[in-house]
Design an enzyme around this catalytic site. Structure first.
Site, short mmCIF file in Angstrom:
data_model
loop_
_atom_site.label_atom_id
_atom_site.label_comp_id
_atom_site.label_asym_id
_atom_site.label_seq_id
_atom_site.Cartn_x
_atom_site.Cartn_y
_atom_site.Cartn_z
N LYS A 128 0.84 -1.33 0.02
CA LYS A 128 0.13 0.11 0.16
C LYS A 128 0.90 1.28 0.11
O LYS A 128 1.96 1.28 0.68
CB LYS A 128 -0.66 0.09 1.31
CG LYS A 128 -2.05 0.86 1.20
CD LYS A 128 -3.24 0.16 0.37
CE LYS A 128 -4.49 0.92 0.29
NZ LYS A 128 -5.44 0.26 -0.18
N ASP A 168 -6.99 4.38 -4.26
CA ASP A 168 -7.61 4.19 -3.12
C ASP A 168 -8.23 5.59 -2.78
O ASP A 168 -8.74 6.62 -3.79
CB ASP A 168 -6.66 3.86 -2.09
CG ASP A 168 -7.12 3.19 -0.71
OD1 ASP A 168 -7.84 2.23 -0.81
OD2 ASP A 168 -7.38 4.04 0.12
P1 NDP Z 1 -12.85 7.78 -2.69
O1 NDP Z 1 -11.79 9.10 -2.54
O2 NDP Z 1 -13.55 7.67 -4.15
O3 NDP Z 1 -14.13 8.13 -1.71
C1 NDP Z 1 -13.81 8.18 -0.33
C2 NDP Z 1 -15.24 8.63 0.22
O4 NDP Z 1 -14.97 8.39 1.74
C3 NDP Z 1 -15.67 9.90 0.12
O5 NDP Z 1 -16.95 10.22 0.22
C4 NDP Z 1 -15.05 10.69 1.68
O6 NDP Z 1 -15.70 11.90 1.97
C5 NDP Z 1 -15.26 9.74 2.41
N1 NDP Z 1 -14.23 9.75 3.56
C6 NDP Z 1 -13.09 9.70 3.13
N2 NDP Z 1 -12.30 9.67 4.58
C7 NDP Z 1 -13.21 10.19 5.13
C8 NDP Z 1 -13.07 10.44 6.77
N3 NDP Z 1 -11.90 10.48 7.39
N4 NDP Z 1 -14.23 10.54 7.16
C9 NDP Z 1 -15.37 10.62 6.61
N5 NDP Z 1 -15.32 10.05 5.42
C10 NDP Z 1 -14.42 9.93 4.69
O7 NDP Z 1 -12.47 6.58 -1.97
P2 NDP Z 1 -12.87 4.97 -2.50
O8 NDP Z 1 -14.23 4.81 -2.62
O9 NDP Z 1 -12.06 4.49 -3.40
O10 NDP Z 1 -12.58 4.53 -1.11
C11 NDP Z 1 -13.30 4.10 0.05
C12 NDP Z 1 -13.03 3.02 1.00
O11 NDP Z 1 -12.90 1.84 0.12
C13 NDP Z 1 -11.62 3.08 1.48
O12 NDP Z 1 -11.44 2.53 2.76
C14 NDP Z 1 -10.69 2.07 0.41
O13 NDP Z 1 -9.39 1.78 1.06
C15 NDP Z 1 -11.48 1.31 0.11
N6 NDP Z 1 -11.34 0.51 -0.89
C16 NDP Z 1 -10.96 1.13 -1.96
C17 NDP Z 1 -10.92 0.18 -3.28
C18 NDP Z 1 -11.00 0.67 -4.70
O14 NDP Z 1 -10.96 0.17 -5.49
N7 NDP Z 1 -11.19 2.10 -4.77
C19 NDP Z 1 -10.75 -1.32 -3.13
C20 NDP Z 1 -11.11 -1.62 -2.05
C21 NDP Z 1 -11.30 -0.95 -0.82
P3 NDP Z 1 -15.27 13.18 1.48
O15 NDP Z 1 -15.01 13.41 -0.07
O16 NDP Z 1 -15.66 14.44 2.31
O17 NDP Z 1 -13.39 13.23 1.72
O1 2IT Z 2 -7.95 -1.61 -0.87
C1 2IT Z 2 -7.88 -2.00 -1.86
O2 2IT Z 2 -7.96 -3.06 -2.30
C2 2IT Z 2 -7.59 -1.16 -3.19
N1 2IT Z 2 -7.46 0.05 -2.93
C3 2IT Z 2 -7.52 -1.64 -4.43
C4 2IT Z 2 -5.89 -2.03 -4.68
C5 2IT Z 2 -5.68 -2.52 -6.07
O3 2IT Z 2 -4.65 -2.57 -6.51
O4 2IT Z 2 -6.49 -2.44 -6.95
#
Ligand code: NDP
Ligand code: 2IT
Length: 449
Positions: A128, A168
């Site tokens: 990561k 992420d």
């Molecule tokens: P984005 O940046 O697209 O969206 C993040 C969202 O979470 C936004 O709505 C943001 O609000 C909110 N957020 C972030 N930090 C905080 C906080 N400290 N408190 C409250 N709200 C918060 O990220 P993703 O959708 O890609 O990721 C979301 C989660 O999913 C994470 O935990 C990530 O690790 C996990 N994940 C993502 C993957 C991917 O493929 N993208 C794969 C697997 C897991 P705001 O806009 O106000 O900051």
């Molecule tokens: O938490 C996760 O699994 C991700 N943010 C996606 C990682 C990836 O390599 O696609």
């Protein structure tokens, strides 16, 4: 050296070696709590000290990221890449840009990623990266300059057979494009060094949708074990980014009703349920620099905005935390259960606190930890890597079926390793044991290295 048969002395050992890293301790405790009993039954892992070796990253790289904003002011951020384990494939895991990023946060995420990636069945190790950079309110040019400066150092640590980052929080298609452009320029290599790329330059169809859709497929698999469907069920979802909006889309496609979405400023409650149009509006709106979800209520009058609150107080049948770590605590878990919630599928990484997880486990509701439920994203990244290596493109329908199959295989693995005699499945145990076993067996094969 730790006494392997005792969680508390093992955790004392981890804490003393990694001071000031509470998120990392939390992630290790959750894994060790279910893996230590498994290791006791299989002493070969204890003798080779596999769990101790797995809690020590292969390496952590930290570096300065200097960049200039639009007004010419110079900023300094800290970038990282945690390369945790490449036992079963190149390091693989996202990059996070958020002011809360610390070494502890990235170590927890990298550690979780080892087991998640193993569960996908694809050959990917765990890693990561990220930076404590706050993209909120930054212009497109500022984002570009930051990404370029970040990659100016990162490029020497990554490669298609070494370490393959992706997106992420705070890193999506735009940021991956800027980082890939800079990597390609300074190395002269066009390869699959990053996933989540644009379709024009080696990206995969379905990658943006994969995490959110996958979390809903996993939820569906869990509900089927109790003869239930998503159709007709109400869902509370947190977050409004990539994972949350795609999870919402899929719940809707399955005939469920999405009541909430959230961001760091609060949550929206839409009793009538989100429509495709409303979800598309959220996607567009949240792409604007610094946009907040509150504006939703000006556009769609039936919805309410709850400033500074989280959605878990709204009664629902199923819940999908899809924002960030520790966004659902013990009290909120008890509220969800008391309000009749029967299933939780974690789209985010470690969104539920330790106390919250135990509340769900004690209540014996269907609870899918992130490393199983959100593995669809990295699984599709794995399929992007193989498309890049083979220099071909798979179709959306083919990839959708592949994603469904991978999520259902992960579900089966959890049932196999976490199913009790009474038919109840402990998905936390199942995911940890299934993810651990493959990595541990690979490590045994390598000898003492
Ligand atoms: P984005 O940046 O697209 O969206 C993040 C969202 O979470 C936004 O709505 C943001 O609000 C909110 N957020 C972030 N930090 C905080 C906080 N400290 N408190 C409250 N709200 C918060 O990220 P993703 O959708 O890609 O990721 C979301 C989660 O999913 C994470 O935990 C990530 O690790 C996990 N994940 C993502 C993957 C991917 O493929 N993208 C794969 C697997 C897991 P705001 O806009 O106000 O900051
Ligand atoms: O938490 C996760 O699994 C991700 N943010 C996606 C990682 C990836 O390599 O696609």
């Amino acid at each position: 050296m730790a006494k392997i048969d005792d969680l508390s002395s093992f955790m004392d050992w981890v804490a003393s070696r990694n001071p000031g890293e509470p998120e990392f301790h939390q992630a290790v405790r959750e894994v060790a709590g279910t893996i230590l009993p498994f290791i006791q039954e299989n002493p070969v892992y204890a003798e080779a000290r596999i769990l101790e070796r797995l809690t020590e990253p292969d390496r952590v790289v930290s570096f300065r990221v200097t960049w200039e904003d639009d007004a010419g002011k110079v900023h300094v951020n800290r970038g990282y890449r945690v390369q945790f384990s490449n036992a079963i494939g190149p390091y693989k895991g996202g990059i996070r840009f958020h002011p809360s990023v610390t070494q502890s946060v990235l170590k927890f995420l990298g550690f979780e990623q080892i087991f998640k990636n193993s569960l996908t069945g694809l050959p990917m190790g765990g890693g990561k990266g990220g930076a404590d950079f706050d993209p909120k309110g930054r212009s497109d040019r500022e984002i570009m300059r930051f990404c370029q400066s970040f990659m100016t150092e990162l490029y020497r640590h990554v490669g298609p057979d070494i370490d393959v980052p992706a997106g992420d929080i705070g890193v999506g298609g735009r940021e991956i494009g800027y980082m890939f452009g800079l990597y390609k320029r300074i190395t002269n290599h066009f390869n699959g060094v990053l996933t989540g790329k644009g379709l024009e330059y080696g990206g995969s169809l379905m990658r943006p949708e994969a995490t959110g859709y996958g979390a809903v497929y996993f939820l569906e698999n869990m509900l089927h074990t109790r003869g239930q469907e998503i159709a007709g069920k109400s869902a509370c979802i947190s977050g409004s980014g990539n994972v949350a909006t795609h999870a919402a889309e899929k719940i809707l496609q399955r005939g469920g009703k999405v009541l909430t979405l959230s961001d760091s400023s609060g949550f929206i409650h839409d009793p009538a349920g989100l429509t495709e149009e409303k979800i598309a509006w959220v996607k567009r709106h949240k792409r604007k620099p610094g946009a907040r979800l509150e504006a939703f209520t000006a556009e769609f009058k039936d919805a309410e905005f709850h400033r500074g609150k989280r959605p878990w107080i709204v009664p629902c049948d199923v819940a999908l935390p899809c924002a960030t770590q520790n966004e659902l605590n013990g009290e909120e878990a008890r509220t969800l259960v008391a309000n009749g919630c029967i299933a939780v599928s974690e789209g985010a990484n470690m969104p539920t606190t330790d106390e919250g997880v135990h509340c769900f486990l004690d209540a014996r509701i269907l609870f899918a930890p992130g490393k199983a439920a959100n593995a669809g994203g990295v699984a599709m990244s794995g399929l992007e890597m193989s498309q890049n290596s083979a220099r071909l493109h798979r179709t959306s329908e083919d990839l959708r079926q592949a994603l469904k199959k991978i999520m259902s295989d992960i579900h089966d693995a959890c049932v196999r390793h976490g199913g009790g005699k009474d038919g109840h499945v402990d998905y936390v145990k199942g995911a940890n044991v299934a993810g651990f076993k493959k990595v541990a067996d690979a490590m045994l094969a390598f000898g003492v290295v």
